[in-house]
Design an enzyme around this catalytic site. Structure first.
Site, PDB file in Angstrom:
ATOM      1  N   ASN A 106       0.909  11.217   6.210  1.00  0.00           N
ATOM      2  CA  ASN A 106       0.116  10.216   6.917  1.00  0.00           C
ATOM      3  C   ASN A 106       0.508  10.220   8.396  1.00  0.00           C
ATOM      4  OD1 ASN A 106      -0.759   6.790   6.031  1.00  0.00           O
ATOM      5  ND2 ASN A 106      -2.036   8.555   6.426  1.00  0.00           N
TER       6      ASN A 106
ATOM      7  N   TYR B 114       0.829  -1.216   0.000  1.00  0.00           N
ATOM      8  CA  TYR B 114       0.000   0.000   0.000  1.00  0.00           C
ATOM      9  C   TYR B 114       0.861   1.263   0.000  1.00  0.00           C
ATOM     10  CZ  TYR B 114      -3.017   3.760   1.529  1.00  0.00           C
ATOM     11  OH  TYR B 114      -3.672   4.955   1.608  1.00  0.00           O
TER      12      TYR B 114
ATOM     13  N   GLU C 117     -12.555   4.842   4.600  1.00  0.00           N
ATOM     14  CA  GLU C 117     -12.143   5.489   5.849  1.00  0.00           C
ATOM     15  C   GLU C 117     -13.424   5.896   6.573  1.00  0.00           C
ATOM     16  OE1 GLU C 117      -9.514   8.445   4.245  1.00  0.00           O
ATOM     17  OE2 GLU C 117      -8.194   6.904   3.410  1.00  0.00           O
TER      18      GLU C 117
ATOM     19  N   TYR D  60     -18.513  29.051  46.913  1.00  0.00           N
ATOM     20  CA  TYR D  60     -17.714  27.982  46.311  1.00  0.00           C
ATOM     21  C   TYR D  60     -16.578  28.505  45.437  1.00  0.00           C
ATOM     22  CZ  TYR D  60     -21.443  24.654  47.583  1.00  0.00           C
ATOM     23  OH  TYR D  60     -22.346  23.882  48.252  1.00  0.00           O
TER      24      TYR D  60
ATOM     25  N   HIS E 208      -3.921  16.442  -2.247  1.00  0.00           N
ATOM     26  CA  HIS E 208      -4.325  16.474  -0.843  1.00  0.00           C
ATOM     27  C   HIS E 208      -4.131  17.839  -0.190  1.00  0.00           C
ATOM     28  CE1 HIS E 208      -4.652  12.243  -1.484  1.00  0.00           C
ATOM     29  NE2 HIS E 208      -4.745  11.922  -0.211  1.00  0.00           N
TER      30      HIS E 208
ATOM     31  N   ARG F  59     -13.966  29.108  48.087  1.00  0.00           N
ATOM     32  CA  ARG F  59     -13.705  27.980  48.977  1.00  0.00           C
ATOM     33  C   ARG F  59     -13.225  26.743  48.209  1.00  0.00           C
ATOM     34  NH1 ARG F  59     -18.521  25.118  51.924  1.00  0.00           N
ATOM     35  NH2 ARG F  59     -19.522  27.063  51.294  1.00  0.00           N
TER      36      ARG F  59
ATOM     37  N   PHE G  10      -2.261   6.242  12.202  1.00  0.00           N
ATOM     38  CA  PHE G  10      -2.590   7.632  11.852  1.00  0.00           C
ATOM     39  C   PHE G  10      -3.884   8.101  12.496  1.00  0.00           C
ATOM     40  CE2 PHE G  10      -3.922   4.710   8.428  1.00  0.00           C
ATOM     41  CZ  PHE G  10      -5.293   4.728   8.686  1.00  0.00           C
TER      42      PHE G  10
END
Length: 491
Positions: free
Chosen positions: A194, A52, A411, A277, A82, A280, A326
């Site tokens: 990646n 791959y 994916e 609060y 990309h 405190r 990834f």
């Protein structure tokens, strides 16, 4: 000079590289591992094995075989297709962090890149050439593909960079520094993009700022304690040891130390039996935030030294495995957790601001005004703090619980970790401004009480802060004061 090995990068070292411009180099031993993995990639190409991203396409195209004559074109097309980042660029310091972390990950020797790729990345760090990387466009699985593609473009002499306080074409900066662009070969484009370095880099910078902010919040809360004549008994060590959270014990101890010689804090029953609060419970709330920050730091330190690309090369190339390192889920959850934890520092701070300005809750001049009625004083500063706190509540909605399929359902589960890290950073930015407002109001309150009665530690903060924001003797454009104190706290 910091030596990177791929396995030992610490927050202390990152802090030096990012904020003190410490230079970096690669360890010789790590480069040997890099070279061995590279030889494996070249053998895979020669033998035309089906692996791959080396001899196949990407994502849904993983079943498409690529001829060995086309493997360089494959990487070139990958980076260009990309590079789909959108929106404003990451802060320059985040871009610097991203380059550093990507180089460190590649030095682990599992990615199959040539040593020159790492050398070029380290040159960018050392010569302060920082890629312009858009913040939007990553799903946080298959790596931070879009952001890291914009990083990779710079190695090709494309895209843009920040250099010498200017934004310019990458090639212009490379030429000035005598750096030649490179041509990517088999697997190198995939190895560069990646990974989880966008979310991790953003997370590292966010964490470093959050850690500093958490420390500052305790000093500011101590000044508010003096301004409201808070009861110090609630910080007694025995109370906090009885519960058992170390971070809570530590916050209480630091508050006691800050206020150790204060003549403004009170004992229980002296004025009141108990405080609200927001005073405190400072150790309980702030301590819980510290617990979260410790968790986040642990996850980031692992991720900074992690191999997060795909496939990974083991046993000198005898084992090449496609997996899912990834996937950004560990960082996505950590970033969401940090956003929630830091938002709580703002929540409790805003409630202390309300107690400082509300005449029904204290014996100070209404809204700390020099002329209540004629002048509004800090009235609208509380509005601004409330607005930021409300915005934080929307930003703290977890990004990690969302997912959306991509690449034709190949994916089909993603982390949204980069969105989580960006939101966490915005929460930190908002929280710093809330604390700046608390500081301004606290300073004014202790002036009314008598600064000569302040503790030594808080008085030192007061004196420095008064150089940034003067006393409120008349209404003015308070946004300038808030931003000045905010910038001072950030520095």
């Amino acid at each position: 000079m910091i030596t990177l090995t791929g396995n030992t990068l610490s927050f202390t070292q990152v802090n030096k590289v990012l904020f003190k411009n410490e230079k970096v180099m690669a360890s010789a031993e790590s480069l040997k591992k890099v070279e061995a993995a590279r030889q494996s990639v070249e053998r895979i190409v020669r033998e035309e094995k089906v692996i791959y991203g080396i001899t196949t396409g990407f994502g849904k195209f993983s079943d498409v075989l690529i001829h060995k004559d086309d493997v360089e074109d494959l990487q070139y097309h990958l980076i260009h297709s990309h590079a789909c980042g959108l929106g404003e660029p990451f802060p320059e310091i985040v871009s610097r962090s991203m380059v550093l972390l990507r180089a460190n990950a590649l030095l682990k020797g599992y990615s199959g890149v040539r040593p020159i790729i790492i050398e070029r990345l380290l040159e960018l760090v050392n010569k302060k050439i920082h890629p312009v990387i858009p913040q939007q466009g990553s799903l946080g699985a298959s790596g931070d593909l879009a952001p890291l593609s914009h990083l990779a473009l710079v190695l090709l002499g494309e895209g843009e960079v920040f250099y010498q306080n200017k934004r310019m074409p990458s090639m212009e900066a490379l030429v000035k520094e005598g750096i030649s662009p490179i041509t990517l070969t088999a697997k190198e484009g995939l190895a560069l993009i990646n990974g989880t370095q966008a979310m991790t880099a953003m997370g590292v910078v966010a964490y470093l700022e959050a850690e500093k902010l958490a420390c500052q919040s305790e000093v500011i809360a101590s000044i508010t304690m003096e301004g409201l004549r808070g009861i110090i008994d609630a910080f007694d060590e025995d109370i906090h040891l009885a519960r058992g959270y170390q971070e809570q014990v530590d916050v209480a101890r630091r508050i006691r130390e800050y206020l150790s010689d204060s003549k403004l804090v009170t004992r229980q029953g002296e004025i009141r039996v108990q405080d609200a609060y927001s005073l405190r419970c400072i150790p309980q709330v702030h301590g819980a935030t510290w617990q979260t920050l410790n968790y986040v730091k642990e996850k980031l330190e692992i991720e900074m030294n992690a191999a997060t690309d795909n496939p990974l090369i083991f046993d000198e190339g005898r084992k090449v495995i496609s997996g899912g390192n990834f996937h950004g889920q560990p960082i996505a959850l950590a970033m969401d957790f940090m956003a929630i934890a830091v938002a709580e520092l703002a929540n409790i701070s805003e409630r202390r601001i309300e107690r400082l300005v509300n005449p029904q809750l204290n014996d100070l001049p209404a809204f700390l005004s020099p002329q209540p009625g004629l002048q509004s004083g800090a009235m609208i500063m509380q509005y601004a703090a409330a607005s930021l706190v409300s915005e934080n509540k929307t930003l703290a909605h977890p990004a990690s619980v969302d997912s959306i399929p991509s690449s034709a359902n190949q994916e089909d589960h993603v982390s949204m970790g980069t969105i989580a890290s960006r939101h966490a950073y915005q929460v930190i930015t908002n929280t710093r401004r809330v604390l700046a407002i608390e500081a301004i109001c606290g300073l004014q309150a202790v002036e009314y009480r008598g600064i000569e009665k302040m503790a030594t530690a808080t008085r030192a903060f007061f004196e420095k802060a008064r150089e940034i924001t003067p006393s409120i003797t008349a209404d003015r454009i308070f946004s300038k004061d808030i931003e000045s104190v905010n910038d001072w706290l950030k520095r």
